[in-house]
Design a protein around this motif. Sequence first.
Motif, PDB file in Angstrom:
ATOM      1  N   GLY A  13       0.804  -1.451  -0.419  1.00 15.97           N
ATOM      2  CA  GLY A  13       0.187  -0.272  -0.298  1.00 15.97           C
ATOM      3  C   GLY A  13       0.816   1.964   0.119  1.00 15.97           C
ATOM      4  N   GLY A  14       0.400   2.159  -0.598  1.00  8.78           N
ATOM      5  CA  GLY A  14       1.028   3.913  -0.823  1.00  8.78           C
ATOM      6  C   GLY A  14       0.366   4.384  -0.027  1.00  8.78           C
ATOM      7  N   ALA A  17      -0.105   6.253   4.725  1.00  6.84           N
ATOM      8  CA  ALA A  17       0.548   5.476   5.441  1.00  6.84           C
ATOM      9  C   ALA A  17       1.706   4.828   5.240  1.00  6.84           C
ATOM     10  CB  ALA A  17      -0.836   4.483   6.260  1.00  6.84           C
ATOM     11  N   SER A  40      -0.950   0.027  -5.998  1.00  8.60           N
ATOM     12  CA  SER A  40      -1.932   0.088  -7.270  1.00  8.60           C
ATOM     13  C   SER A  40      -2.202   1.266  -7.529  1.00  8.60           C
ATOM     14  CB  SER A  40      -2.870  -0.943  -7.154  1.00  8.60           C
ATOM     15  OG  SER A  40      -3.908  -0.644  -8.257  1.00  8.60           O
ATOM     16  N   ILE A  43      -6.737   1.500  -7.921  1.00  7.81           N
ATOM     17  CA  ILE A  43      -6.552   0.896  -6.903  1.00  7.81           C
ATOM     18  C   ILE A  43      -7.358   2.200  -5.661  1.00  7.81           C
ATOM     19  CG2 ILE A  43      -7.400   0.171  -4.507  1.00  7.81           C
ATOM     20  CD1 ILE A  43      -6.282  -2.733  -5.070  1.00  7.81           C
ATOM     21  N   GLY A  44      -5.984   3.488  -6.025  1.00  6.82           N
ATOM     22  CA  GLY A  44      -5.989   5.066  -5.100  1.00  6.82           C
ATOM     23  C   GLY A  44      -6.130   4.513  -4.090  1.00  6.82           C
ATOM     24  N   THR A  45      -6.302   5.829  -3.318  1.00  7.33           N
ATOM     25  CA  THR A  45      -5.938   5.588  -1.899  1.00  7.33           C
ATOM     26  C   THR A  45      -7.027   6.521  -1.219  1.00  7.33           C
ATOM     27  OG1 THR A  45      -5.630   8.019  -2.361  1.00  7.33           O
ATOM     28  CG2 THR A  45      -3.079   6.495  -1.832  1.00  7.33           C
ATOM     29  N   VAL A  46      -7.789   6.818   0.119  1.00  5.68           N
ATOM     30  CA  VAL A  46      -8.409   6.746   0.153  1.00  5.68           C
ATOM     31  C   VAL A  46      -8.739   8.851  -0.179  1.00  5.68           C
ATOM     32  CG1 VAL A  46      -7.584   7.830   2.534  1.00  5.68           C
ATOM     33  CG2 VAL A  46     -10.224   7.294   2.416  1.00  5.68           C
ATOM     34  N   VAL A  48      -8.183  11.296   1.593  1.00  5.26           N
ATOM     35  CA  VAL A  48      -8.738  12.247   2.477  1.00  5.26           C
ATOM     36  C   VAL A  48      -7.987  12.241   3.737  1.00  5.26           C
ATOM     37  CG1 VAL A  48     -11.367  12.720   2.270  1.00  5.26           C
ATOM     38  CG2 VAL A  48     -10.676  10.966   3.303  1.00  5.26           C
ATOM     39  N   GLY A  49      -7.841  12.630   4.239  1.00  2.98           N
ATOM     40  CA  GLY A  49      -7.031  12.897   5.842  1.00  2.98           C
ATOM     41  C   GLY A  49      -5.729  13.880   5.838  1.00  2.98           C
ATOM     42  N   SER A  51      -5.665  17.030   7.699  1.00  8.14           N
ATOM     43  CA  SER A  51      -5.443  17.898   8.922  1.00  8.14           C
ATOM     44  C   SER A  51      -5.036  16.975  10.408  1.00  8.14           C
ATOM     45  CB  SER A  51      -7.246  18.387   9.599  1.00  8.14           C
ATOM     46  OG  SER A  51      -7.183  19.359  10.607  1.00  8.14           O
ATOM     47  N   ILE A 180      -1.699  -6.323  -6.207  1.00  7.20           N
ATOM     48  CA  ILE A 180      -1.712  -7.691  -4.929  1.00  7.20           C
ATOM     49  C   ILE A 180      -3.408  -8.975  -5.386  1.00  7.20           C
ATOM     50  CG2 ILE A 180      -1.165  -8.602  -3.182  1.00  7.20           C
ATOM     51  CD1 ILE A 180      -0.539  -5.903  -2.417  1.00  7.20           C
ATOM     52  N   CYS A 211       0.021  -1.878   4.202  1.00  2.34           N
ATOM     53  CA  CYS A 211      -0.895  -0.403   4.861  1.00  2.34           C
ATOM     54  C   CYS A 211      -1.736  -0.330   3.317  1.00  2.34           C
ATOM     55  CB  CYS A 211      -0.115   1.169   4.213  1.00  2.34           C
ATOM     56  SG  CYS A 211       1.201   0.331   5.765  1.00  2.34           S
ATOM     57  N   LEU A 328      -4.962   2.802   7.802  1.00  2.64           N
ATOM     58  CA  LEU A 328      -6.190   2.507   7.702  1.00  2.64           C
ATOM     59  C   LEU A 328      -6.680   1.055   7.870  1.00  2.64           C
ATOM     60  CD1 LEU A 328      -8.035   4.647   5.264  1.00  2.64           C
ATOM     61  CD2 LEU A 328      -7.999   5.331   7.706  1.00  2.64           C
ATOM     62  N   SER A 340      -5.877  10.349  13.125  1.00  6.83           N
ATOM     63  CA  SER A 340      -5.496   8.953  11.925  1.00  6.83           C
ATOM     64  C   SER A 340      -3.800   9.904  11.746  1.00  6.83           C
ATOM     65  CB  SER A 340      -5.874   8.648  10.728  1.00  6.83           C
ATOM     66  OG  SER A 340      -7.534   8.218  11.087  1.00  6.83           O
ATOM     67  N   ILE A 341      -3.621  10.059  11.623  1.00  9.75           N
ATOM     68  CA  ILE A 341      -1.905  10.528  10.654  1.00  9.75           C
ATOM     69  C   ILE A 341      -0.419  10.336  11.961  1.00  9.75           C
ATOM     70  CG2 ILE A 341       0.004  12.050   8.911  1.00  9.75           C
ATOM     71  CD1 ILE A 341      -2.551  13.246   8.032  1.00  9.75           C
TER      72      ILE A 341
HETATM   73  C1  LIG Z   1     -13.624  10.779   5.886  1.00 10.05           C
HETATM   74  C2  LIG Z   1     -12.477  10.501   6.578  1.00 10.05           C
HETATM   75  C3  LIG Z   1     -11.600  11.473   7.021  1.00 10.05           C
HETATM   76  C4  LIG Z   1     -10.408  11.715   7.737  1.00 10.05           C
HETATM   77  N1  LIG Z   1      -9.617  13.270   7.575  1.00 10.05           N
HETATM   78  C5  LIG Z   1      -8.777  13.290   8.442  1.00 10.05           C
HETATM   79  C6  LIG Z   1      -7.767  14.425   8.976  1.00 10.05           C
HETATM   80  O1  LIG Z   1      -8.497  14.807   9.001  1.00 10.05           O
HETATM   81  N2  LIG Z   1      -6.691  14.057   9.219  1.00 10.05           N
HETATM   82  C7  LIG Z   1      -5.634  12.689   9.714  1.00 10.05           C
HETATM   83  O2  LIG Z   1      -4.994  12.404  10.368  1.00 10.05           O
HETATM   84  N3  LIG Z   1      -6.726  10.994   9.175  1.00 10.05           N
HETATM   85  C8  LIG Z   1      -7.788  11.640   8.302  1.00 10.05           C
HETATM   86  N4  LIG Z   1      -8.167  10.512   7.818  1.00 10.05           N
HETATM   87  C9  LIG Z   1      -7.335   9.505   7.496  1.00 10.05           C
HETATM   88  C10 LIG Z   1      -6.396   9.829   6.727  1.00 10.05           C
HETATM   89  O3  LIG Z   1      -6.871   9.523   5.501  1.00 10.05           O
HETATM   90  C11 LIG Z   1      -5.809   7.586   6.774  1.00 10.05           C
HETATM   91  O4  LIG Z   1      -4.860   7.449   7.733  1.00 10.05           O
HETATM   92  C12 LIG Z   1      -4.663   8.099   5.588  1.00 10.05           C
HETATM   93  O5  LIG Z   1      -5.158   8.659   4.620  1.00 10.05           O
HETATM   94  C13 LIG Z   1      -3.656   6.944   6.029  1.00 10.05           C
HETATM   95  O6  LIG Z   1      -4.458   5.940   4.435  1.00 10.05           O
HETATM   96  P1  LIG Z   1      -3.986   4.539   4.150  1.00 10.05           P
HETATM   97  O7  LIG Z   1      -2.268   5.081   3.413  1.00 10.05           O
HETATM   98  O8  LIG Z   1      -4.510   3.649   5.646  1.00 10.05           O
HETATM   99  O9  LIG Z   1      -4.905   4.193   2.986  1.00 10.05           O
HETATM  100  P2  LIG Z   1      -5.475   4.478   1.888  1.00 10.05           P
HETATM  101  O10 LIG Z   1      -5.254   5.719   1.450  1.00 10.05           O
HETATM  102  O11 LIG Z   1      -7.000   3.766   1.680  1.00 10.05           O
HETATM  103  O12 LIG Z   1      -3.852   3.764   0.942  1.00 10.05           O
HETATM  104  C14 LIG Z   1      -4.879   1.890   0.775  1.00 10.05           C
HETATM  105  C15 LIG Z   1      -2.996   1.911  -0.480  1.00 10.05           C
HETATM  106  O13 LIG Z   1      -3.054   0.582   0.057  1.00 10.05           O
HETATM  107  C16 LIG Z   1      -3.345   0.309  -2.260  1.00 10.05           C
HETATM  108  N5  LIG Z   1      -3.775  -1.242  -1.722  1.00 10.05           N
HETATM  109  C17 LIG Z   1      -5.525  -0.904  -1.494  1.00 10.05           C
HETATM  110  N6  LIG Z   1      -4.780  -3.108  -2.346  1.00 10.05           N
HETATM  111  C18 LIG Z   1      -4.134  -2.945  -2.867  1.00 10.05           C
HETATM  112  C19 LIG Z   1      -4.114  -4.218  -3.957  1.00 10.05           C
HETATM  113  N7  LIG Z   1      -4.972  -4.892  -3.694  1.00 10.05           N
HETATM  114  N8  LIG Z   1      -3.127  -4.117  -4.373  1.00 10.05           N
HETATM  115  C20 LIG Z   1      -2.148  -3.200  -4.502  1.00 10.05           C
HETATM  116  N9  LIG Z   1      -2.272  -2.082  -4.049  1.00 10.05           N
HETATM  117  C21 LIG Z   1      -3.110  -2.084  -3.006  1.00 10.05           C
HETATM  118  C22 LIG Z   1      -4.019   1.487  -2.534  1.00 10.05           C
HETATM  119  O14 LIG Z   1      -3.384   1.635  -3.850  1.00 10.05           O
HETATM  120  C23 LIG Z   1      -3.480   2.604  -1.947  1.00 10.05           C
HETATM  121  O15 LIG Z   1      -1.830   2.764  -1.835  1.00 10.05           O
HETATM  122  C24 LIG Z   1     -10.172  10.220   7.561  1.00 10.05           C
HETATM  123  C25 LIG Z   1     -10.139   9.055   7.095  1.00 10.05           C
HETATM  124  C26 LIG Z   1     -11.272   9.238   6.675  1.00 10.05           C
HETATM  125  C27 LIG Z   1     -12.128   8.125   6.228  1.00 10.05           C
END
Ligand SMILES: Cc1cc2nc3c(=O)[nH]c(=O)nc-3n(C[C@H](O)[C@H](O)[C@H](O)COP(=O)(O)OP(=O)(O)OC[C@H]3O[C@@H](n4cnc5c(N)ncnc54)[C@H](O)[C@@H]3O)c2cc1C
Length: 497
Positions: A13-14, A17, A40, A43-46, A48-49, A51, A180, A211, A328, A340-341
């Motif tokens: 995951g990229g 996190a 990927s 798939i992209g990232t969520v 948001v996040g 602040s 993956i 991640c 997440l 979360s960050i």
């Molecule tokens: C509504 C909302 C608001 C938020 N606001 C805040 C905020 O204000 N402040 C804060 O600190 N946090 C906030 N957060 C939390 C914050 O968005 C996350 O902690 C942060 O973006 C980290 O996300 P992540 O990297 O864990 O997941 P993601 O951004 O979802 O990244 C997942 C990664 O995994 C990869 N992946 C998934 N499946 C596969 C696969 N099969 N093969 C290859 N790659 C794959 C994706 O491509 C992506 O690169 C918020 C969250 C939500 C839901």
Amino acid sequence: MAGRPVKRVVIAGGGTAGWCVAAMLAKAVGPLVTITLVESDDIGTVGVGESTIPTARRFHDLLGIEEREFVRATQASFKLGISFENWTRDGESYFHSFGTVGRRTWVADFQHMWLEARAMGVAGDIAEYSLETQAALAMKFAAGGDAGLNYAYHLDATAYGQFLRRFAQPLGVERIEGKIRSVKLDPESGDIAALAMEDGSPVEGDLFIDCTGFRGLLIEQALHTGYEDWTHWLGTDRALAVQTEATGPARPYTRAMAHQAGWQWQIPLQHRVGNGLVYASNHLSDDAALALLTQRLDGAMLTDPRLIRYVSGTRRKSWNRNCVAIGLSSGFVEPLESTSIHLIMIAVTRLAQLFPFDGVNDALRDRYNDLSRRELEAIRDFIVLHYHLNNRQGERFWDACRTMDIPESLAARIALFRDSATAYQANDELFRVDSWVQVMLGQGLVPQGRHGLGRMIGKERLAGSLNGLADGIRNHVARLPEHQQFLDRFASVPVAA
Ligand SMILES: Cc1cc2nc3c(=O)[nH]c(=O)nc-3n(C[C@H](O)[C@H](O)[C@H](O)COP(=O)(O)OP(=O)(O)OC[C@H]3O[C@@H](n4cnc5c(N)ncnc54)[C@H](O)[C@@H]3O)c2cc1C
């Protein structure tokens, strides 16, 4: 018993996190291990996040990231706290600043003296004694020098991922683009042996960092770790996120505005504003949420609103077997206090400190899980506090929050403050006494007792001391530049080569 020595780390995951983990591990343990990150684009990232809280600055310091470079690359603005609007009832607001409030003595914290002075009729609003709150509300900001402000950032989440990637790759992190397809377990140990990519190639490792976001591809789908659902305390489960044009100077704070079944965020960046409507889907339909969000936006929409579903809670273990879930995938406590960050940064810092060079063992894993769980539960309590102490009478969602059973740990804190105005920060807890006090008072919890120090000091000296404090803050704020002006200047100066 330790597993085999860890020489290969694989990050799945990229998002924020994945790249935070890659950057920190490359810096802290990179010379002794290989680090591969799989992500990927499809798939992209969520997305948001945006602040943060001040611990982000410490994380950047550990990495050696230059602040100006970061602010330019991520279109960041500065954040002094959060304005909570309509949480007690419509039209009322309070500010949770990152600074200290007033001045404490070794015998008693500031709120005891302030409450005494308030009862004597010689104190202003508690916010008058916080430099960060006064600067924020006056739209003023400066960093460094004698500005004396404790601050964090608002940042563009996508740009932040790319920024960290540019930081991590030169430190030796190998990036693999692709999906993956599955996770291969070692048939004997049950540990993760490799990720199988869609093109059939394996990515083998000794330690895997999940991640992959809410999917929890490794920690849940492969290892079935289990999830503890906290929806009964944190009832929101959806957010609609949208970006809008800025309509005025960037505020140096996040806005969290309560509505009938949740709240709305507003996060100002240099080039746009991030907005979102957080809501409980059993109290507000998606269509009604969309209508509400659209009606409450200040600027023109730059993107289509995007629906995000979540379940507040935590993975039963963040570190299970040879897999550590960060971001997440490890759980999510809804975004009200932008934690979360921070949790990502603290998790990977902790992992660097407890890194299993000689092999994963139970003692290290338990220590990591224990620390992570304790910190998260205190954050959870702090967020539940905002919901529970609302005074939005007659709205089903808020009535339910007010009357719900809360965690015992939180009930004890509320009782302590209600009875004696005492608040505390336990070891390993993120939020300081100042935070608890600002939010408990802000949400309308009026203590019935207090320490006797204020009475011993006496009315005249209390009044003099509080006036002196407030005057000092007013004069300091008057000398600070406008946040927008500071930001424009700060972001326009080229970074030294
Ligand atoms: C509504 C909302 C608001 C938020 N606001 C805040 C905020 O204000 N402040 C804060 O600190 N946090 C906030 N957060 C939390 C914050 O968005 C996350 O902690 C942060 O973006 C980290 O996300 P992540 O990297 O864990 O997941 P993601 O951004 O979802 O990244 C997942 C990664 O995994 C990869 N992946 C998934 N499946 C596969 C696969 N099969 N093969 C290859 N790659 C794959 C994706 O491509 C992506 O690169 C918020 C969250 C939500 C839901």
